[in-house]
Design a protein around this motif. Structure first.
Motif, PDB file in Angstrom:
ATOM      1  N   ASP A 190      12.136  32.474 -23.452  1.00  0.00           N
ATOM      2  CA  ASP A 190      13.157  31.498 -23.083  1.00  0.00           C
ATOM      3  C   ASP A 190      12.934  31.027 -21.646  1.00  0.00           C
ATOM      4  OD1 ASP A 190      16.713  31.625 -22.512  1.00  0.00           O
ATOM      5  OD2 ASP A 190      15.462  29.967 -23.180  1.00  0.00           O
ATOM      6  N   LEU A 191      12.666  31.975 -20.756  1.00  0.00           N
ATOM      7  CA  LEU A 191      12.425  31.643 -19.347  1.00  0.00           C
ATOM      8  C   LEU A 191      11.198  30.744 -19.192  1.00  0.00           C
ATOM      9  CD1 LEU A 191      13.236  35.101 -17.786  1.00  0.00           C
ATOM     10  CD2 LEU A 191      14.357  32.955 -17.195  1.00  0.00           C
ATOM     11  N   PHE A 192      10.164  31.040 -19.972  1.00  0.00           N
ATOM     12  CA  PHE A 192       8.946  30.223 -19.928  1.00  0.00           C
ATOM     13  C   PHE A 192       9.269  28.778 -20.313  1.00  0.00           C
ATOM     14  CE2 PHE A 192       4.673  28.965 -20.249  1.00  0.00           C
ATOM     15  CZ  PHE A 192       4.446  28.370 -21.471  1.00  0.00           C
ATOM     16  N   GLN A 193      10.072  28.635 -21.369  1.00  0.00           N
ATOM     17  CA  GLN A 193      10.460  27.307 -21.828  1.00  0.00           C
ATOM     18  C   GLN A 193      11.294  26.582 -20.772  1.00  0.00           C
ATOM     19  OE1 GLN A 193      13.650  26.184 -23.041  1.00  0.00           O
ATOM     20  NE2 GLN A 193      13.204  24.853 -24.739  1.00  0.00           N
ATOM     21  N   ILE A 194      12.148  27.343 -20.065  1.00  0.00           N
ATOM     22  CA  ILE A 194      13.014  26.743 -19.039  1.00  0.00           C
ATOM     23  C   ILE A 194      12.180  26.229 -17.867  1.00  0.00           C
ATOM     24  CG2 ILE A 194      14.787  27.268 -17.301  1.00  0.00           C
ATOM     25  CD1 ILE A 194      16.027  29.172 -19.381  1.00  0.00           C
ATOM     26  N   VAL A 195      11.069  26.911 -17.563  1.00  0.00           N
ATOM     27  CA  VAL A 195      10.198  26.440 -16.474  1.00  0.00           C
ATOM     28  C   VAL A 195       9.748  25.008 -16.778  1.00  0.00           C
ATOM     29  CG1 VAL A 195       7.952  26.725 -15.361  1.00  0.00           C
ATOM     30  CG2 VAL A 195       9.362  28.717 -15.788  1.00  0.00           C
ATOM     31  N   ILE A 196       9.340  24.794 -18.012  1.00  0.00           N
ATOM     32  CA  ILE A 196       8.805  23.481 -18.383  1.00  0.00           C
ATOM     33  C   ILE A 196       9.914  22.431 -18.429  1.00  0.00           C
ATOM     34  CG2 ILE A 196       7.571  22.203 -20.182  1.00  0.00           C
ATOM     35  CD1 ILE A 196       6.148  24.877 -20.843  1.00  0.00           C
ATOM     36  N   THR A 197      11.017  22.757 -19.100  1.00  0.00           N
ATOM     37  CA  THR A 197      12.096  21.768 -19.192  1.00  0.00           C
ATOM     38  C   THR A 197      12.796  21.590 -17.848  1.00  0.00           C
ATOM     39  OG1 THR A 197      13.579  23.491 -20.001  1.00  0.00           O
ATOM     40  CG2 THR A 197      12.521  22.112 -21.649  1.00  0.00           C
ATOM     41  N   GLY A 198      12.882  22.675 -17.079  1.00  0.00           N
ATOM     42  CA  GLY A 198      13.477  22.584 -15.744  1.00  0.00           C
ATOM     43  C   GLY A 198      12.644  21.706 -14.820  1.00  0.00           C
ATOM     44  N   SER A 199      11.337  21.779 -14.982  1.00  0.00           N
ATOM     45  CA  SER A 199      10.444  20.947 -14.157  1.00  0.00           C
ATOM     46  C   SER A 199      10.678  19.473 -14.452  1.00  0.00           C
ATOM     47  CB  SER A 199       8.981  21.293 -14.438  1.00  0.00           C
ATOM     48  OG  SER A 199       8.746  22.654 -14.181  1.00  0.00           O
ATOM     49  N   MET A 200      10.854  19.173 -15.735  1.00  0.00           N
ATOM     50  CA  MET A 200      11.116  17.784 -16.129  1.00  0.00           C
ATOM     51  C   MET A 200      12.413  17.295 -15.507  1.00  0.00           C
ATOM     52  SD  MET A 200      10.315  17.025 -20.065  1.00  0.00           S
ATOM     53  CE  MET A 200      11.195  15.500 -19.925  1.00  0.00           C
ATOM     54  N   GLY A 201      13.446  18.134 -15.606  1.00  0.00           N
ATOM     55  CA  GLY A 201      14.744  17.788 -15.037  1.00  0.00           C
ATOM     56  C   GLY A 201      14.674  17.620 -13.530  1.00  0.00           C
ATOM     57  N   THR A 202      13.888  18.495 -12.873  1.00  0.00           N
ATOM     58  CA  THR A 202      13.731  18.417 -11.417  1.00  0.00           C
ATOM     59  C   THR A 202      13.068  17.108 -11.026  1.00  0.00           C
ATOM     60  OG1 THR A 202      13.548  20.814 -11.235  1.00  0.00           O
ATOM     61  CG2 THR A 202      12.664  19.524  -9.416  1.00  0.00           C
ATOM     62  N   LEU A 203      12.061  16.722 -11.799  1.00  0.00           N
ATOM     63  CA  LEU A 203      11.346  15.469 -11.516  1.00  0.00           C
ATOM     64  C   LEU A 203      12.319  14.292 -11.577  1.00  0.00           C
ATOM     65  CD1 LEU A 203       8.455  14.247 -11.102  1.00  0.00           C
ATOM     66  CD2 LEU A 203       8.398  13.899 -13.565  1.00  0.00           C
ATOM     67  N   ILE A 204      13.139  14.283 -12.626  1.00  0.00           N
ATOM     68  CA  ILE A 204      14.083  13.171 -12.814  1.00  0.00           C
ATOM     69  C   ILE A 204      15.131  13.146 -11.707  1.00  0.00           C
ATOM     70  CG2 ILE A 204      15.900  12.271 -14.351  1.00  0.00           C
ATOM     71  CD1 ILE A 204      14.180  13.487 -16.687  1.00  0.00           C
ATOM     72  N   LYS A 205      15.698  14.317 -11.406  1.00  0.00           N
ATOM     73  CA  LYS A 205      16.792  14.372 -10.424  1.00  0.00           C
ATOM     74  C   LYS A 205      16.291  14.092  -9.006  1.00  0.00           C
ATOM     75  CE  LYS A 205      20.218  15.458 -13.116  1.00  0.00           C
ATOM     76  NZ  LYS A 205      21.286  14.482 -13.343  1.00  0.00           N
ATOM     77  N   SER A 206      15.121  14.622  -8.659  1.00  0.00           N
ATOM     78  CA  SER A 206      14.627  14.392  -7.292  1.00  0.00           C
ATOM     79  C   SER A 206      14.144  12.960  -7.126  1.00  0.00           C
ATOM     80  CB  SER A 206      13.539  15.404  -6.913  1.00  0.00           C
ATOM     81  OG  SER A 206      12.566  15.493  -7.897  1.00  0.00           O
ATOM     82  N   TYR A 207      13.674  12.361  -8.217  1.00  0.00           N
ATOM     83  CA  TYR A 207      13.292  10.937  -8.183  1.00  0.00           C
ATOM     84  C   TYR A 207      14.504  10.091  -7.816  1.00  0.00           C
ATOM     85  CZ  TYR A 207      11.205   6.511  -9.656  1.00  0.00           C
ATOM     86  OH  TYR A 207      10.722   5.225  -9.683  1.00  0.00           O
ATOM     87  N   SER A 208      15.673  10.526  -8.309  1.00  0.00           N
ATOM     88  CA  SER A 208      16.918   9.796  -8.017  1.00  0.00           C
ATOM     89  C   SER A 208      17.570  10.296  -6.733  1.00  0.00           C
ATOM     90  CB  SER A 208      17.914   9.975  -9.170  1.00  0.00           C
ATOM     91  OG  SER A 208      17.310   9.743 -10.398  1.00  0.00           O
ATOM     92  N   ASN A 209      16.831  11.118  -5.956  1.00  0.00           N
ATOM     93  CA  ASN A 209      17.350  11.670  -4.688  1.00  0.00           C
ATOM     94  C   ASN A 209      18.679  12.401  -4.883  1.00  0.00           C
ATOM     95  OD1 ASN A 209      17.257  12.259  -1.977  1.00  0.00           O
ATOM     96  ND2 ASN A 209      18.251  10.362  -1.350  1.00  0.00           N
TER      97      ASN A 209
END
Lengths: 364, 59
Positions: A234-253
């Motif tokens: 589960d944690l491994f999966q969260i790394v990948i999906t969390g990275s996607m979410g981080t990319l989106i959120k940080s792109y929007s500052n």
């Protein structure tokens, strides 16, 4: 000792930030969840604007999950093959969830619909986990420690779902069944982990958090993965999906990087406690504590919904977030206590064994 | 230093949002790895020092 974070435009107490990070790291390492509902609620209580609370929380989850995944991998708890299959279902489902949100938003019911779904799903899930724990403690349970859905998981693993093979250019015809040796599964249709990934992605995409909250019990009670492997994967999966979410959120500052780094330091310390305790504590106890945490999440979101529905009820929102934070802290203390107890029990057993050996040597 | 970093992040996120996003992800990933290896080394040192300390006490 307040620190000013110009990016988020708020001053937050440093000890409280470190405490929140510690709680998140511990729960993440112990349960295998990202902790989105906890971190977002906690940051909101501290006065961080909602937009930054979500983005900063998601980025922290990404970092915390990297640390916990590496630790669980060392313990042999990460089924990478299963994790990659799950991600293949989760990522498209996240986009589908976005489309559903737009439809609900156009109908003007998105926020309340999402909260009601969240409350019901978490309440049912938490109640089921507690019921399973109480049922498997009874003497007439099939095998000691076996979950109540063991028969169901065996049936699901033996299901044959068409198509039984697919043609892949360059690889020929490839069967749609895999073995997952790390999870102890001899053979399972790939469509089952894919479906689990889709369900996780929909849940996480609609609610903004909780992917791990729904995936971990799904892996245990439906797919039949052992508890510790479900946590690591589960944690491994969260790394990948969390990275996607981080990319989106940080792109929007929408991320305060300094706040993330500060909390990540204490989260790494919490991860040591969480993963160490995970090794020592009985899987059934891990599940019951998880069930209680999920139920508290359901109550907290219910309070949040009530604060939105009634006027002059902002105190309910504060109560919701405080409940989450307080309960999270309490669970961390319980985890630490259980780990200490298990450690002392092990030492006691070792000393008793040494005494017995000395006695045997003296007799002979 | 805080203010300097805030200015840097504000200008980067405003002018080059994708670069900022990748920067955030890289920083978090690197710090996570550093922290993981820090604790690994810390506990290994602790377990190495433990037997030495017990040996000295026995003497």
């Amino acid at each position: 000792m307040d620190l000013l974070f110009p990016n988020a435009g708020v001053a937050v107490s440093l000890p409280l930030l470190l405490l929140l990070g510690l709680i998140l790291g511990t729960l993440s390492g112990f349960f295998g969840v990202g902790g989105g509902f906890l971190i977002t609620g906690g940051l909101l209580v501290f006065g961080v604007p909602p937009v930054f609370a979500v983005g900063t929380g998601l980025t922290l989850i990404m970092g915390s999950s990297i640390i916990n995944t590496l630790k669980h991998r060392r313990m042999g708890n990460v089924d990478v093959k299963l994790g990659l299959l799950l991600v293949c279902g989760t990522i498209p489902a996240l986009f589908l969830a976005q489309w559903i949100i737009q439809l609900l938003s156009a109908a003007g019911i998105v926020e309340s619909a999402i909260r009601y779904i969240y409350v019901v799903v978490l309440a049912v899930l938490g109640t089921f986990i507690i019921y399973d724990f109480l049922r498997t403690r009874r003497p007439q349970a099939n095998q000691e420690g076996e979950i109540s859905t063991a028969g169901l998981t065996r049936r699901i693993q033996s299901m044959r779902i068409p198509p039984h093979s697919v043609p892949i250019p360059g690889f020929g015809t490839v069967p749609t069944y895999v073995s997952l040796p790390v999870s102890g599964i001899e053979r399972i249709s790939v469509f089952i982990p894919l479906a689990a990934g889709v369900a996780t992605g929909l849940f996480a995409g609609l609610l903004g958090a909780g992917g791990g909250t729904i995936l971990m019990p799904m892996l245990i009670y439906i797919v039949g993965v052992p508890t510790t492997v479900a946590i690591g994967t589960d944690l491994f999966q969260i790394v990948i999906t969390g990275s996607m979410g981080t990319l989106i959120k940080s792109y929007s500052n929408e991320v305060d990087l300094l706040m993330v780094v500060i909390m990540l330091v204490s989260a790494s310390a919490g991860a040591q406690l969480g993963t160490a305790a995970n090794r020592m504590v009985d899987p059934a106890r891990i599940r019951i504590l998880f069930g209680l945490t999920v139920l508290s999440g359901s109550i907290a979101v219910g309070l949040q919904q009530a604060s939105e529905s009634f006027s002059d009820a902002d105190y309910l929102s504060i109560a919701a977030n405080s409940l989450l934070l307080g309960f999270g802290g309490l669970i961390c203390l319980v985890i630490a206590g259980m780990a200490l107890n298990a450690q002392m029990g092990q030492r006691g057993n070792q000393e008793a064994e040494q005494e017995t050996r000395k006695k045997d040597n003296a007799d002979s | 230093m805080f203010d300097a970093f805030s200015e840097f992040s504000a200008s980067l996120s405003g002018s080059y949002p994708l670069l900022w996003a990748l920067f955030v992800m890289s920083v978090v990933a690197v710090i996570s790895l550093v922290l993981f290896f820090f604790w690994e080394v810390f506990f290994r040192l602790l377990s190495a020092i433990g037997p030495l300390h017990r040996g000295r006490r026995g003497q």
